[in-house]
Structures are given as structure tokens and as C-alpha cells.
Enzyme design. Structure first.
Site, PDB file in Angstrom:
ATOM      1  N   ASP A 135       0.786  -1.252   0.000  1.00  0.00           N
ATOM      2  CA  ASP A 135       0.000   0.000   0.000  1.00  0.00           C
ATOM      3  C   ASP A 135       0.815   1.299   0.000  1.00  0.00           C
ATOM      4  OD1 ASP A 135      -1.937  -1.942   0.232  1.00  0.00           O
ATOM      5  OD2 ASP A 135      -2.924  -1.103   1.984  1.00  0.00           O
ATOM      6  N   ASP A 177      -4.546  -0.782  -1.924  1.00  0.00           N
ATOM      7  CA  ASP A 177      -5.854  -0.572  -1.306  1.00  0.00           C
ATOM      8  C   ASP A 177      -6.729   0.089  -2.380  1.00  0.00           C
ATOM      9  OD1 ASP A 177      -6.967  -1.047   1.302  1.00  0.00           O
ATOM     10  OD2 ASP A 177      -7.024   1.108   1.702  1.00  0.00           O
ATOM     11  N   HIS A 226     -10.621   0.937  -2.947  1.00  0.00           N
ATOM     12  CA  HIS A 226     -11.997   0.946  -2.462  1.00  0.00           C
ATOM     13  C   HIS A 226     -12.962   1.601  -3.447  1.00  0.00           C
ATOM     14  CE1 HIS A 226     -10.506  -0.310   1.396  1.00  0.00           C
ATOM     15  NE2 HIS A 226      -9.881   0.810   1.656  1.00  0.00           N
ATOM     16  N   HIS A 274     -17.326   3.199   0.367  1.00  0.00           N
ATOM     17  CA  HIS A 274     -16.927   1.975   1.077  1.00  0.00           C
ATOM     18  C   HIS A 274     -17.349   2.081   2.548  1.00  0.00           C
ATOM     19  CE1 HIS A 274     -14.113  -1.094   2.729  1.00  0.00           C
ATOM     20  NE2 HIS A 274     -14.413  -1.679   1.584  1.00  0.00           N
ATOM     21  N   HIS A 332     -10.470   7.193   1.465  1.00  0.00           N
ATOM     22  CA  HIS A 332      -9.084   7.028   0.997  1.00  0.00           C
ATOM     23  C   HIS A 332      -9.045   5.968  -0.090  1.00  0.00           C
ATOM     24  CE1 HIS A 332      -9.544   3.806   3.929  1.00  0.00           C
ATOM     25  NE2 HIS A 332      -8.637   3.146   3.234  1.00  0.00           N
ATOM     26  N   LYS A 387      -7.102  -4.840  -3.158  1.00  0.00           N
ATOM     27  CA  LYS A 387      -7.872  -5.338  -2.008  1.00  0.00           C
ATOM     28  C   LYS A 387      -8.783  -4.250  -1.473  1.00  0.00           C
ATOM     29  CE  LYS A 387      -4.201  -4.120   1.210  1.00  0.00           C
ATOM     30  NZ  LYS A 387      -4.957  -3.085   1.921  1.00  0.00           N
ATOM     31  N   CYS A 429      -2.283  -2.720   7.565  1.00  0.00           N
ATOM     32  CA  CYS A 429      -2.147  -3.642   6.442  1.00  0.00           C
ATOM     33  C   CYS A 429      -0.872  -4.478   6.480  1.00  0.00           C
ATOM     34  CB  CYS A 429      -2.328  -2.885   5.140  1.00  0.00           C
ATOM     35  SG  CYS A 429      -4.060  -2.343   4.981  1.00  0.00           S
TER      36      CYS A 429
HETATM   37  C1  VGL Z   1      -4.856   0.732   5.586  1.00  0.00           C
HETATM   38  C2  VGL Z   1      -6.475   1.602   6.957  1.00  0.00           C
HETATM   39  C3  VGL Z   1      -7.407   1.505   5.961  1.00  0.00           C
HETATM   40  C4  VGL Z   1      -3.435   0.317   5.402  1.00  0.00           C
HETATM   41  C5  VGL Z   1      -5.789   0.600   4.570  1.00  0.00           C
HETATM   42  O1  VGL Z   1      -2.957   0.258   4.248  1.00  0.00           O
HETATM   43  O2  VGL Z   1      -2.759   0.062   6.434  1.00  0.00           O
HETATM   44  N1  VGL Z   1      -5.212   1.217   6.770  1.00  0.00           N
HETATM   45  N2  VGL Z   1      -7.054   1.007   4.758  1.00  0.00           N
HETATM   46 ZN    ZN Z   2      -8.392   1.115   3.186  1.00  0.00          ZN
END
Ligand code: VGL
Ligand code: ZN
Length: 226
Positions: free
Chosen positions: A24, A66, A68, A72, A101, A126, A171
Site C-alpha cells: 500500500d 488498497d 476501495h 466503502h 481514501h 484489495k 495492512c
Molecule cells: C490501511 C487503513 C485503511 C493500510 C488501509 O494500508 O494500512 N489502513 N485502509
Molecule cells: Zn483502506
């Protein structure tokens, strides 16, 4: 447990069944983005160097992204009266809500421009189900739906994974825990991660938990000096 309590593995060689997983490294998780991880930008140039080492050794590199849909369920904005970082638990969502995000197709969801994505062999997206989050690169937060990453790695006979990226206590942590559960030998390249630490103390908690679960820690210099 603090960073200073970590026991590092130092006797490491890169072997043919190793892979690198970069979690990510996207605009929204970098300072200036919508869910910024403090100092997240600092890791990128050494992530590239480690990835180059893996490439030179003929090893695979997978990125997670990530990704979304807008609206979401993990976004505070879809819950009337809720704010980002408020506690919220539902099946596949929580323990906190997030600012919007990494919305599909938006600038915030793109990999940071400093990340060398040319080195990536695979990109696993994801968090694409509007109802269920996916902190782990392997399994969604319902605890059962696979992303496909384990199939990718297993089909290539990968046994050992090295993980870098953001955020350490979300993550990266869940990817490490699920990787271990799925039978991989898991190493966190700790200086190539940064955490959110929400709720406060979360980083300490995940360091303890990863240690208890047999996840190992290395420094990037151990790989870069090979
Ligand atoms: C993440 C919060 C929400 C991460 C992703 O990449 O750690 N944290 N979505
Ligand atoms: Zn996320």
C-alpha cells in the site's frame, strides 16, 4: 513492546523461494494524502533499493493496492454522525472508521510516484467489496475471502516472504499474520514500515503480537549489504 525491544535476524541470504511484498505505498497513505502515515514517504527510496536486490536475485515482487469503491463501508463519511477514527465494529469493518481514501481511479489510490512499480511482478488489489474491508493482502476482513495473493505465491513455490510498506499496524500487520497462518515464513523489514498508531498504543500491540506469532524482523541494511 517498543521498536527497541525487537530481536533482529541478521544471518539472511536471499533464496530462490523468497518473495518481497510491498504493502500500500499509495498517495493517500503518504503525508499530503487523505489517510497519511507519518513519515511514510521516508521509506520509499529504500523500498526501491530492496526491490532492486530481489530483482537482481531473480525473485518475485508483489505490490498490494488498497482499492476501495466510493462509499466503502470503512469510510466514516457513509455513517451519519460518525467521524474518521471513531470506533466502529461490524462484520468485516473496524475497529475504527477511516477518512475516505484510496478510492478506485482517484489520484489518492495511485502508487506514489517515487515507488518503482516497474519492478513489480504482480499487483494485488484489495478492499474492493463495498461492505468488507481488507487490511491483509491475503484475506479480507471477513476472515475467509481470499485476494488471490496466496495462490500466486504458492503456485511459484514461494516459502518465505519479506514485507515492507504501510501501515505497520494495519495492512502490514494483517498481511504478516495471515501470511504466517497460510504457512509462509514471514519477515518484516521494520525500517521500511511506518505505523498509524490508532488507537494509541496499537504499534506496540502489533509488535508484541507479531513476535508471539513467530513473525521475524530484519533491517533493510541486512538485505542491502548482501
Ligand atoms: C490501511 C487503513 C485503511 C493500510 C488501509 O494500508 O494500512 N489502513 N485502509
Ligand atoms: Zn483502506
Amino acid at each position: 513492546m517498543n521498536y527497541s525491544d525487537i530481536n533482529f535476524e541478521t544471518n539472511i541470504e536471499l533464496l530462490k523461494n523468497d518473495a518481497l511484498i510491498v504493502v500500500d505505498i499509495q498517495n493517500d497513505f503518504i503525508p499530503g494524502g487523505r489517510l497519511p502515515v507519518e513519515k511514510g514517504d521516508e521509506i520509499i527510496s529504500d523500498v526501491n533499493k530492496v526491490a532492486q536486490k530481489f530483482k537482481e536475485a531473480g525473485l518475485k515482487i508483489a505490490l498490494t493496492q488498497d482499492w476501495h469503491p466510493k462509499n466503502h463501508k470503512s469510510f466514516a463519511s457513509v455513517h451519519p454522525g460518525k467521524n474518521p477514527f471513531d470506533e466502529y465494529c461490524a462484520l468485516g469493518i473496524g475497529p475504527v472508521l477511516w477518512p475516505d481514501h484510496c478510492v478506485q481511479g482517484q489520484k489518492g489510490a495511485e502508487f506514489h510516484e517515487a515507488l518503482n512499480t516497474d519492478l513489480a511482478d504482480a499487483i494485488i488489489r484489495k478492499g474492493t467489496n463495498p461492505q468488507i474491508d481488507s487490511y491483509s493482502g491475503f484475506v479480507e476482513n471477513d476472515g475467509k475471502t481470499l485476494t488471490g495473493l496466496s495462490g500466486y505465491l504458492s503456485s511459484l513455490n514461494i516459502k518465505r516472504i519479506f514485507i515492507a510498506g504501510l501501515a505497520l499496524d494495519y495492512c502490514v500487520y494483517f498481511t504478516a499474520i495471515d501470511g504466517k497462518k497460510l504457512g509462509f515464513d514471514v519477515y518484516i523489514i521494520i525500517d521500511l514500515t511506518r505505523g498509524i498508531d490508532s488507537p494509541e498504543g496499537n504499534i506496540s500491540k502489533v509488535l508484541t503480537d507479531m513476535t508471539k506469532n513467530g513473525i521475524k524482523f530484519i533491517k533493510s541494511e541486512t538485505i542491502l549489504n548482501l
